[in-house]
Design a protein around this motif. Structure first.
Motif, PDB file in Angstrom:
ATOM      1  N   VAL A   1      -2.461   0.856  -4.697  1.00 47.29           N
ATOM      2  CA  VAL A   1      -2.367  -0.268  -4.086  1.00 47.29           C
ATOM      3  C   VAL A   1      -1.916  -1.657  -4.916  1.00 47.29           C
TER       4      VAL A   1
ATOM      5  N   ILE B   1       1.447  -0.883   0.065  1.00 42.22           N
ATOM      6  CA  ILE B   1       0.318   0.140   0.270  1.00 42.22           C
ATOM      7  C   ILE B   1       0.812   1.201  -0.025  1.00 42.22           C
TER       8      ILE B   1
ATOM      9  N   GLN C   1      -3.579  -7.010  -5.234  1.00 39.16           N
ATOM     10  CA  GLN C   1      -2.702  -7.694  -4.203  1.00 39.16           C
ATOM     11  C   GLN C   1      -2.030  -8.941  -5.726  1.00 39.16           C
TER      12      GLN C   1
ATOM     13  N   ASP D   1      -7.654  -0.023  -0.037  1.00 42.47           N
ATOM     14  CA  ASP D   1      -6.336   1.121   0.864  1.00 42.47           C
ATOM     15  C   ASP D   1      -6.436   0.610   2.266  1.00 42.47           C
TER      16      ASP D   1
ATOM     17  N   GLN E   1       0.603  -1.149  -8.284  1.00 47.48           N
ATOM     18  CA  GLN E   1       0.796   0.120  -7.776  1.00 47.48           C
ATOM     19  C   GLN E   1      -0.661   0.508  -8.510  1.00 47.48           C
TER      20      GLN E   1
END
Length: 243
Positions: free
Chosen positions: A159, A128, A186, A150, A163
């Motif tokens: 995130v 994050i 993620q 986030d 990113q």
């Protein structure tokens, strides 16, 4: 940085380790924008990524890992994304090396600050970025996702290993495996596929200087950023070319 659908660099390459990926030295290249493209890295397996193709993809990823120092699990995700786009948008001519160049800059392939991507494709600790709160040198973006991605209900944060901004993920998020789960920024497989589709948007041809630079500068509107991505992409191409 573009307005609207955009990604943002909030982590970036650390200067103390920006020349090495394991034993691989990445030369720092500063080409002028829109004048050249990085070389093409060793192509991912030919077939589109189905469960039956996993062994071939894994073997390819191990070969890439040995040559580049990119973790094999992460290389597999970059290769899988290239395979998807080869089927969906062959005219884009995306090489996984460009995704790896971005992943190197954004999160050291998920390994920044001692983190790592596990066998399940997720980082040991969620990745994050900083709060986009309008501090000096930081864009101001108020919360758009109620903190769902986030964990910040005041400001947005980029995130995942590639990113993504929450608002960008809302449009471009994609599940790379057919398991019915929700796309997860993620997850390196999901993030790499979404990044690939973002780069290939608007009919871009990434084998041309115009298309490649337009794509990378859409990801982050900084020529320095584009040069950093170029350096990584070209370095990985050199490391994986047939001897």
């Amino acid at each position: 940085m573009a307005t609207g659908l955009t990604l943002i660099l909030t982590i970036g390459v650390h200067k103390e380790d920006d020349e090495h990926d394991a034993a691989l030295v990445i030369p720092d290249q500063r080409p002028r924008s829109h004048e050249t493209v990085p070389r093409v890295a060793l192509a991912a397996p030919v077939d589109r990524p189905r469960a039956s193709d996993q062994a071939e993809l894994d073997a390819w990823a191990e070969q890439v890992a040995d040559a580049t120092g990119i973790p094999a699990r992460v290389a597999s995700a970059y290769g899988r994304a290239e395979m998807w786009l080869r089927g969906e948008r062959p005219e884009c001519r995306l090489s996984w090396g460009t995704l790896a160049g971005i992943g190197r800059v954004e999160s050291r392939h998920g390994g920044l600050d001692g983190n790592s991507i596990g066998d399940d494709g997720r980082p040991e600790r969620p990745i994050i970025g900083i709060a986009l709160d309008g501090s000096p040198g930081v864009r101001e973006i108020r919360d758009t996702d109620d903190g769902r991605l986030d964990a910040d209900i005041s400001w947005d944060r980029a995130v995942g290993p590639m990113q993504f901004l929450p608002e960008t993920w809302e449009r471009w998020g994609a599940r790379a495996t057919s398991d019915g789960a929700e796309p997860d920024p993620q997850d390196i497989d999901d993030a790499a596929l979404a990044a690939a589709r973002y780069l290939c948007a608007q009919g871009r041809d990434l084998a041309t200087p115009q298309g490649w630079w337009d794509a990378v500068l859409a990801y982050n509107r900084s020529v320095d950023y584009g040069q950093d991505v170029f350096s990584g992409a070209d370095g990985y191409a050199e490391a994986t070319r047939p001897q």
